[in-house]
Write a protein that holds these residues in place. Structure first.
Motif, PDB file in Angstrom:
ATOM      1  N   LEU A  13      42.294  34.964  49.236  1.00 35.92           N
ATOM      2  CA  LEU A  13      41.166  35.513  48.481  1.00 35.92           C
ATOM      3  C   LEU A  13      39.871  34.837  48.903  1.00 35.92           C
ATOM      4  N   MET A  14      39.930  33.555  49.185  1.00 33.81           N
ATOM      5  CA  MET A  14      38.759  32.826  49.666  1.00 33.81           C
ATOM      6  C   MET A  14      38.181  33.485  50.916  1.00 33.81           C
ATOM      7  N   ALA A  15      39.047  33.812  51.848  1.00 34.18           N
ATOM      8  CA  ALA A  15      38.594  34.416  53.102  1.00 34.18           C
ATOM      9  C   ALA A  15      38.169  35.867  52.899  1.00 34.18           C
ATOM     10  N   GLN A  16      38.906  36.611  52.073  1.00 33.25           N
ATOM     11  CA  GLN A  16      38.595  38.027  51.872  1.00 33.25           C
ATOM     12  C   GLN A  16      37.267  38.225  51.160  1.00 33.25           C
ATOM     13  N   ASP A  50      46.830  43.230  49.241  1.00 31.52           N
ATOM     14  CA  ASP A  50      48.279  43.073  49.062  1.00 31.52           C
ATOM     15  C   ASP A  50      48.775  41.751  49.648  1.00 31.52           C
ATOM     16  N   ALA A  51      48.061  41.237  50.640  1.00 31.83           N
ATOM     17  CA  ALA A  51      48.450  39.952  51.242  1.00 31.83           C
ATOM     18  C   ALA A  51      48.381  38.815  50.234  1.00 31.83           C
ATOM     19  N   LEU A  52      47.591  38.983  49.173  1.00 33.35           N
ATOM     20  CA  LEU A  52      47.425  37.922  48.183  1.00 33.35           C
ATOM     21  C   LEU A  52      48.691  37.681  47.369  1.00 33.35           C
ATOM     22  N   GLN A  53      49.613  38.631  47.395  1.00 28.32           N
ATOM     23  CA  GLN A  53      50.853  38.472  46.630  1.00 28.32           C
ATOM     24  C   GLN A  53      51.688  37.301  47.128  1.00 28.32           C
ATOM     25  N   THR A  54      51.444  36.878  48.362  1.00 28.78           N
ATOM     26  CA  THR A  54      52.224  35.775  48.931  1.00 28.78           C
ATOM     27  C   THR A  54      51.661  34.402  48.544  1.00 28.78           C
ATOM     28  N   LEU A  55      50.499  34.377  47.894  1.00 28.96           N
ATOM     29  CA  LEU A  55      49.828  33.104  47.622  1.00 28.96           C
ATOM     30  C   LEU A  55      50.242  32.496  46.289  1.00 28.96           C
ATOM     31  N   GLU A  56      50.215  31.174  46.241  1.00 25.52           N
ATOM     32  CA  GLU A  56      50.402  30.504  44.960  1.00 25.52           C
ATOM     33  C   GLU A  56      49.137  30.716  44.119  1.00 25.52           C
ATOM     34  N   THR A  57      49.279  30.630  42.808  1.00 25.04           N
ATOM     35  CA  THR A  57      48.179  30.922  41.885  1.00 25.04           C
ATOM     36  C   THR A  57      46.981  30.004  42.130  1.00 25.04           C
ATOM     37  N   ARG A  58      47.228  28.762  42.493  1.00 28.41           N
ATOM     38  CA  ARG A  58      46.113  27.844  42.762  1.00 28.41           C
ATOM     39  C   ARG A  58      45.201  28.399  43.854  1.00 28.41           C
ATOM     40  N   ARG A  59      45.783  29.012  44.877  1.00 24.68           N
ATOM     41  CA  ARG A  59      44.985  29.586  45.970  1.00 24.68           C
ATOM     42  C   ARG A  59      44.198  30.814  45.504  1.00 24.68           C
ATOM     43  N   ILE A  60      44.745  31.563  44.559  1.00 26.15           N
ATOM     44  CA  ILE A  60      44.011  32.700  44.002  1.00 26.15           C
ATOM     45  C   ILE A  60      42.794  32.192  43.233  1.00 26.15           C
ATOM     46  N   ARG A  61      43.016  31.224  42.372  1.00 18.90           N
ATOM     47  CA  ARG A  61      41.903  30.650  41.599  1.00 18.90           C
ATOM     48  C   ARG A  61      40.839  30.086  42.535  1.00 18.90           C
ATOM     49  N   ASP A  62      41.289  29.439  43.588  1.00 19.86           N
ATOM     50  CA  ASP A  62      40.382  28.857  44.574  1.00 19.86           C
ATOM     51  C   ASP A  62      39.446  29.917  45.152  1.00 19.86           C
ATOM     52  N   GLY A  63      39.970  31.078  45.479  1.00 19.90           N
ATOM     53  CA  GLY A  63      39.144  32.168  45.994  1.00 19.90           C
ATOM     54  C   GLY A  63      38.153  32.681  44.966  1.00 19.90           C
ATOM     55  N   TYR A  64      38.547  32.663  43.706  1.00 13.14           N
ATOM     56  CA  TYR A  64      37.633  33.135  42.665  1.00 13.14           C
ATOM     57  C   TYR A  64      36.411  32.232  42.511  1.00 13.14           C
ATOM     58  N   VAL A  89      45.230  36.398  36.397  1.00 16.06           N
ATOM     59  CA  VAL A  89      44.343  36.069  37.520  1.00 16.06           C
ATOM     60  C   VAL A  89      44.882  36.646  38.830  1.00 16.06           C
ATOM     61  N   ARG A  90      46.158  37.006  38.848  1.00 19.03           N
ATOM     62  CA  ARG A  90      46.774  37.560  40.049  1.00 19.03           C
ATOM     63  C   ARG A  90      46.673  39.084  40.104  1.00 19.03           C
ATOM     64  N   HIS A 178      36.972  29.879  32.606  1.00 14.64           N
ATOM     65  CA  HIS A 178      37.628  31.186  32.516  1.00 14.64           C
ATOM     66  C   HIS A 178      38.550  31.432  33.706  1.00 14.64           C
ATOM     67  N   MET A 179      38.152  30.944  34.877  1.00 14.04           N
ATOM     68  CA  MET A 179      38.956  31.152  36.083  1.00 14.04           C
ATOM     69  C   MET A 179      39.889  29.968  36.370  1.00 14.04           C
ATOM     70  N   GLY A 180      39.937  29.003  35.465  1.00 13.72           N
ATOM     71  CA  GLY A 180      40.841  27.872  35.638  1.00 13.72           C
ATOM     72  C   GLY A 180      40.454  26.949  36.767  1.00 13.72           C
ATOM     73  N   LEU A 181      39.135  26.799  36.968  1.00 12.21           N
ATOM     74  CA  LEU A 181      38.628  25.976  38.070  1.00 12.21           C
ATOM     75  C   LEU A 181      38.099  24.642  37.561  1.00 12.21           C
ATOM     76  N   PRO A 182      38.151  23.603  38.382  1.00  9.36           N
ATOM     77  CA  PRO A 182      37.608  22.305  37.967  1.00  9.36           C
ATOM     78  C   PRO A 182      36.084  22.351  37.903  1.00  9.36           C
ATOM     79  N   SER A 183      35.521  21.455  37.095  1.00  5.45           N
ATOM     80  CA  SER A 183      34.065  21.427  36.974  1.00  5.45           C
ATOM     81  C   SER A 183      33.503  20.011  37.043  1.00  5.45           C
ATOM     82  N   ARG A 184      34.358  19.042  37.254  1.00  5.60           N
ATOM     83  CA  ARG A 184      33.908  17.653  37.324  1.00  5.60           C
ATOM     84  C   ARG A 184      34.436  16.986  38.590  1.00  5.60           C
TER      85      ARG A 184
END
Length: 199
Positions: A13-16, A50-64, A89-90, A178-184
């Motif tokens: 998702l980061m790249a897309q 559809d390629a995102l289905q192979t990713l772990e959730t952390r990588r999805i959040r990372d792209g967001y 999120v997926r 909301h997207m489960g991302l770090p802020s500190r």
């Protein structure tokens, strides 16, 4: 290698949503991020969520994180739509809608400023601190996670400087939560390494 055609087929998702939609091609060096590279536009970018289905959730959040960046820096409506989403999120429909919108936003900027020196600087929001935090963590933090921290730091600094209000700073925190991302910046991170990454 003259005449070599570059085609990107991003599978994260980061790249897309961001990284592959760029004229910048770069490598990390031993002293920091993106130190060796060139501006070279790809001939084509082929995106299939559809390629995102192979990713772990952390990588999805990372792209967001980059999608949140586009929302905060360029398109408040995109950010509102992201914050209105209460599903998984997926969710591939959400991902496709967000990827399409961020591609449009990024292409519009690159059409007028392909080397990101004026209007294109908006695409670097959160990246100054983000790159330093990413590098300082020795890549324990993913790129988007580090950029998320960088945006939060930027909002805090902007509020201290009187460039934004408390509500804007709180919006940053709300979007990242909301997207489960770090802020500190992680406590265990070496402050000297982060400062070195800023130079």
């Amino acid at each position: 290698y003259r005449g070599l055609g570059l085609v990107h087929v991003p599978t994260t998702l980061m790249a897309q949503a961001d990284a592959a939609i760029s004229h910048k091609q770069a490598l990390n060096g031993h002293r920091g991020k993106n130190l060796v590279g060139a501006y070279y536009a790809p001939r084509r970018v082929l995106v299939d969520v559809d390629a995102l289905q192979t990713l772990e959730t952390r990588r999805i959040r990372d792209g967001y994180a980059e999608i949140v960046k586009h929302g905060l820096a360029q398109d408040p409506r995109l950010l509102e739509d992201l914050l209105d989403h209460v599903g998984d999120v997926r969710d591939l429909e959400l991902a496709e809608a967000m990827v399409r919108r961020t591609i449009d936003l990024k292409c519009a900027v690159m059409a007028t400023d392909p080397t990101e020196r004026v209007e294109g600087m908006v695409l670097q929001y959160g990246h100054a601190i983000g790159h330093a935090v990413e590098w300082g963590s020795r890549f324990a933090l993913l790129h988007g996670e580090a950029v998320a921290v960088g945006m939060r730091v930027a909002a805090r600094v902007a509020r201290y400087m009187g460039l934004c209000d408390a509500a804007t700073e709180q919006l940053h925190q709300r979007a990242l939560d909301h997207m489960g991302l770090p802020s500190r910046v992680p406590r265990e991170l070496d402050g000297a390494a982060v400062l070195a990454g800023l130079t």
